[in-house]
Design a protein around this motif. Structure first.
Motif, mmCIF file in Angstrom:
data_model
loop_
_atom_site.group_PDB
_atom_site.id
_atom_site.type_symbol
_atom_site.label_atom_id
_atom_site.label_comp_id
_atom_site.label_asym_id
_atom_site.label_seq_id
_atom_site.Cartn_x
_atom_site.Cartn_y
_atom_site.Cartn_z
ATOM 1 N N MET A 90 18.981 108.487 56.366
ATOM 2 C CA MET A 90 20.220 109.181 56.628
ATOM 3 C C MET A 90 21.392 108.204 56.764
ATOM 4 N N ARG A 91 21.168 106.952 56.455
ATOM 5 C CA ARG A 91 22.214 105.954 56.585
ATOM 6 C C ARG A 91 23.381 106.223 55.648
ATOM 7 N N TYR A 92 23.133 106.823 54.481
ATOM 8 C CA TYR A 92 24.199 107.063 53.514
ATOM 9 C C TYR A 92 25.226 108.058 54.027
ATOM 10 N N HIS A 150 32.762 105.854 52.793
ATOM 11 C CA HIS A 150 33.599 104.650 52.740
ATOM 12 C C HIS A 150 33.309 103.830 51.488
ATOM 13 N N ARG A 151 32.088 103.843 51.032
ATOM 14 C CA ARG A 151 31.747 103.047 49.850
ATOM 15 C C ARG A 151 32.223 103.691 48.562
ATOM 16 N N GLY A 168 29.733 95.499 40.014
ATOM 17 C CA GLY A 168 29.225 95.354 41.383
ATOM 18 C C GLY A 168 29.677 96.479 42.298
ATOM 19 N N LEU A 169 30.934 96.864 42.189
ATOM 20 C CA LEU A 169 31.442 97.962 43.020
ATOM 21 C C LEU A 169 30.776 99.286 42.661
ATOM 22 N N ARG A 188 24.244 102.932 44.838
ATOM 23 C CA ARG A 188 23.147 102.738 45.796
ATOM 24 C C ARG A 188 23.376 103.542 47.080
ATOM 25 N N THR A 189 24.594 103.874 47.372
ATOM 26 C CA THR A 189 24.899 104.681 48.547
ATOM 27 C C THR A 189 24.294 106.068 48.410
ATOM 28 N N TYR A 190 24.353 106.624 47.196
ATOM 29 C CA TYR A 190 23.871 107.984 46.974
ATOM 30 C C TYR A 190 22.594 108.058 46.176
ATOM 31 N N ALA A 191 21.988 106.936 45.816
ATOM 32 C CA ALA A 191 20.779 106.947 45.008
ATOM 33 C C ALA A 191 19.625 107.626 45.728
#
Length: 66
Positions: A1-3, A9-10, A53-54, A60-63
């Motif tokens: 649940m970290r995302y 913000h990412r 990279g961005l 990776r935030t939502y993967a």
């Protein structure tokens, strides 16, 4: 649940390349040169790996969201 905590913000990293390249008079200079390339060219070229990279960070935030 970290995302859920850091995800919003990412995602705001994605418009950075657009904003960085939108205003051409900001980087329309010949100096400083890097390896013989004018600033105008290497500034734009530097955004290619930076954008990748961005995008990777935002992806990776939502993967793991599925």
């Amino acid at each position: 649940m970290r995302y859920k905590v850091f995800g919003r913000h990412r995602v705001w990293l994605l418009p950075l390349p657009y904003v960085g390249l939108l205003w051409v008079p900001f980087y329309n200079f010949r100096d400083p040169m890097l390896f013989g390339f004018p600033f105008f060219y290497w500034y734009q070229l530097a955004w290619v790996p930076l954008t990748a990279g961005l995008t990777f960070i935002a992806y990776r935030t939502y993967a793991d969201a599925d």
